[in-house]
Write a protein that holds these residues in place. Structure first.
Motif, mmCIF file in Angstrom:
data_model
loop_
_atom_site.group_PDB
_atom_site.id
_atom_site.type_symbol
_atom_site.label_atom_id
_atom_site.label_comp_id
_atom_site.label_asym_id
_atom_site.label_seq_id
_atom_site.Cartn_x
_atom_site.Cartn_y
_atom_site.Cartn_z
ATOM 1 N N GLN A 167 39.585 -9.779 14.585
ATOM 2 C CA GLN A 167 38.140 -9.602 14.478
ATOM 3 C C GLN A 167 37.450 -10.873 13.988
ATOM 4 O O GLN A 167 36.326 -11.168 14.398
ATOM 5 C CB GLN A 167 37.825 -8.422 13.540
ATOM 6 N N ARG A 168 38.102 -11.621 13.136
ATOM 7 C CA ARG A 168 37.547 -12.916 12.715
ATOM 8 C C ARG A 168 37.438 -13.857 13.913
ATOM 9 O O ARG A 168 36.444 -14.561 14.081
ATOM 10 C CB ARG A 168 38.407 -13.550 11.625
ATOM 11 N N ILE A 169 38.454 -13.856 14.756
ATOM 12 C CA ILE A 169 38.429 -14.713 15.948
ATOM 13 C C ILE A 169 37.293 -14.295 16.872
ATOM 14 O O ILE A 169 36.487 -15.115 17.318
ATOM 15 C CB ILE A 169 39.780 -14.634 16.689
ATOM 16 N N LEU A 170 37.209 -12.990 17.141
ATOM 17 C CA LEU A 170 36.231 -12.493 18.105
ATOM 18 C C LEU A 170 34.792 -12.644 17.606
ATOM 19 O O LEU A 170 33.870 -12.796 18.410
ATOM 20 C CB LEU A 170 36.527 -11.030 18.432
ATOM 21 N N ALA A 171 34.601 -12.593 16.299
ATOM 22 C CA ALA A 171 33.254 -12.689 15.743
ATOM 23 C C ALA A 171 32.841 -14.115 15.411
ATOM 24 O O ALA A 171 31.703 -14.358 14.993
ATOM 25 C CB ALA A 171 33.158 -11.834 14.475
ATOM 26 N N HIS A 172 33.734 -15.062 15.620
ATOM 27 C CA HIS A 172 33.454 -16.433 15.211
ATOM 28 C C HIS A 172 32.356 -17.044 16.088
ATOM 29 O O HIS A 172 32.374 -16.906 17.313
ATOM 30 C CB HIS A 172 34.718 -17.282 15.322
ATOM 31 N N PRO A 173 31.379 -17.725 15.491
ATOM 32 C CA PRO A 173 30.289 -18.308 16.288
ATOM 33 C C PRO A 173 30.751 -19.341 17.307
ATOM 34 O O PRO A 173 30.126 -19.491 18.363
ATOM 35 C CB PRO A 173 29.363 -18.928 15.226
ATOM 36 N N GLU A 174 31.844 -20.045 17.013
ATOM 37 C CA GLU A 174 32.341 -21.022 17.998
ATOM 38 C C GLU A 174 32.829 -20.331 19.268
ATOM 39 O O GLU A 174 32.726 -20.887 20.363
ATOM 40 C CB GLU A 174 33.467 -21.865 17.399
ATOM 41 N N LEU A 175 33.352 -19.124 19.104
ATOM 42 C CA LEU A 175 33.795 -18.381 20.281
ATOM 43 C C LEU A 175 32.604 -17.991 21.139
ATOM 44 O O LEU A 175 32.599 -18.225 22.352
ATOM 45 C CB LEU A 175 34.574 -17.137 19.862
ATOM 46 N N SER A 176 31.574 -17.412 20.511
ATOM 47 C CA SER A 176 30.419 -16.956 21.287
ATOM 48 C C SER A 176 29.634 -18.119 21.874
ATOM 49 O O SER A 176 28.995 -17.973 22.917
ATOM 50 C CB SER A 176 29.508 -16.090 20.407
ATOM 51 N N ARG A 177 29.702 -19.290 21.242
ATOM 52 C CA ARG A 177 29.010 -20.455 21.792
ATOM 53 C C ARG A 177 29.733 -21.035 22.999
ATOM 54 O O ARG A 177 29.122 -21.715 23.833
ATOM 55 C CB ARG A 177 28.866 -21.547 20.724
ATOM 56 N N THR A 178 31.032 -20.774 23.094
ATOM 57 C CA THR A 178 31.841 -21.442 24.114
ATOM 58 C C THR A 178 32.246 -20.509 25.249
ATOM 59 O O THR A 178 32.308 -20.928 26.412
ATOM 60 C CB THR A 178 33.103 -22.043 23.457
ATOM 61 N N ILE A 179 32.532 -19.261 24.921
ATOM 62 C CA ILE A 179 33.059 -18.307 25.902
ATOM 63 C C ILE A 179 32.114 -17.123 26.044
ATOM 64 O O ILE A 179 31.609 -16.587 25.053
ATOM 65 C CB ILE A 179 34.468 -17.840 25.475
ATOM 66 N N ASP A 180 31.904 -16.700 27.269
ATOM 67 C CA ASP A 180 31.103 -15.516 27.586
ATOM 68 C C ASP A 180 32.061 -14.348 27.774
ATOM 69 O O ASP A 180 32.763 -14.270 28.793
ATOM 70 C CB ASP A 180 30.289 -15.775 28.861
ATOM 71 N N LEU A 181 32.100 -13.450 26.800
ATOM 72 C CA LEU A 181 33.059 -12.355 26.853
ATOM 73 C C LEU A 181 32.691 -11.282 27.872
ATOM 74 O O LEU A 181 33.422 -10.299 28.016
ATOM 75 C CB LEU A 181 33.210 -11.722 25.471
ATOM 76 N N SER A 182 31.600 -11.461 28.594
ATOM 77 C CA SER A 182 31.298 -10.547 29.692
ATOM 78 C C SER A 182 31.957 -11.015 30.995
ATOM 79 O O SER A 182 31.939 -10.298 31.993
ATOM 80 C CB SER A 182 29.781 -10.427 29.897
ATOM 81 N N GLN A 183 32.526 -12.223 30.958
ATOM 82 C CA GLN A 183 33.204 -12.792 32.120
ATOM 83 C C GLN A 183 34.695 -12.918 31.824
ATOM 84 O O GLN A 183 35.105 -13.018 30.659
ATOM 85 C CB GLN A 183 32.606 -14.166 32.453
#
Length: 280
Positions: free
Chosen positions: A144-160
């Motif tokens: 959950q820390r990985i998935l909620a990390h801002p660097e993840l959301s800035r880099t990867i689109d989890l809808s794709q």
């Protein structure tokens, strides 16, 4: 590593470098002939080599497996986003380099819990101008820390679609950590059409006495970086309900290795399974 109530790592990364305890990434670096390791890593690596003399071959073949899987995912499966957990110290042909050589717009997030790995990654792993790379200081045991990390959301689109890369990292999780639930949490956050690529050390090919020794040490706990070898059917559980890509679960030395130069090592020498599967 210490964390605050929100699960954020406390202190600077350098505060968490403990050179007196072996770390998997640094031990792997030692086996690959690198220089980014310490005495504890070398002693741990030598102890494993004494029991499993072809471990360096296994490390090299595992690295080639990663490169071939990324090549398949980028070229044949059309994946443009990669979440690589348990990155390891950078070497040649890292995930983003292979992916961006095929599609420059590929985006990669690297995750590791070793501050030395992260320091090297930030210094050495530069993205193509068209794509992007990011680095997260986190542990596979905290999805959950990985998935909620801002660097993840800035880099990867989890809808794709995303390729989740768990290469030579799952065997550092003991059964008490429930690695299957951890992987399922990550997969549940990814959309259909995503992929899981993973490799895992196994005792299936080891002499019975060596296999028993590995199992005994895994049960007894011990220092950071202990390897928890698993059988083929245990590895297969990580791919439950997924669509395995041909040739399915096999030795990392054999997975789509037709273009690798001979002579090739045997499954016995490598003693590691690998597979790639698609989320339906």
């Amino acid at each position: 590593m210490t964390t605050d109530a929100a699960g954020t790592t406390a202190g600077s990364p350098s505060d968490r470098i403990d050179t007196s305890v072996a770390h998997p990434a640094r031990r792997y670096n030692y086996w690959l002939g690198g220089k980014d390791n310490f005495q504890a890593d070398r002693e741990s690596g030598d102890a494993i080599t004494a029991a499993f003399p072809t471990v360096r071959t296994a490390a090299l073949e595992n690295r080639r497996f990663l490169q071939r899987t990324v090549g398949y995912l980028a070229r044949e499966a059309g994946i443009r986003q990669f979440l690589d957990i348990g990155t390891g110290i950078p070497t040649a042909d890292n995930t983003h380099e292979v992916a961006q050589a095929i599609e420059p717009e590929s985006r990669v997030v690297y995750v590791d819990n070793d501050p030395i790995v992260l320091a090297h990654a930030r210094a050495l792993l530069s993205s193509s101008t068209a794509g992007a790379t990011a680095y997260i200081d986190a542990d596979l045991r905290d999805p959950q820390r990985i998935l909620a990390h801002p660097e993840l959301s800035r880099t990867i689109d989890l809808s794709q679609p995303v390729a989740l890369m768990l290469v030579a990292v799952l065997h550092f999780l003991p059964d008490d950590d429930d690695p299957y639930a951890l992987v399922r949490q990550l997969l549940d956050a990814l959309p259909a059409g995503s992929y899981l690529a993973a490799s895992h050390g196994t005792h299936d090919y080891l002499p019975p006495a060596v296999a028993a020794d590995f199992r005994a040490k895994a049960r007894s706990g011990g220092p950071h970086g202990l390897i928890n070898l698993r059988a083929r059917d245990e590895f297969a559980r990580f791919f439950a309900d997924l669509e395995l890509v041909e040739p399915g679960i096999t030795s990392v030395a054999e997975w789509r290795a037709e273009s690798e130069p001979p002579p090739r090592p045997s499954a016995v020498e490598v003693s590691m399974y690998g597979a790639v599967a698609r989320l339906p």
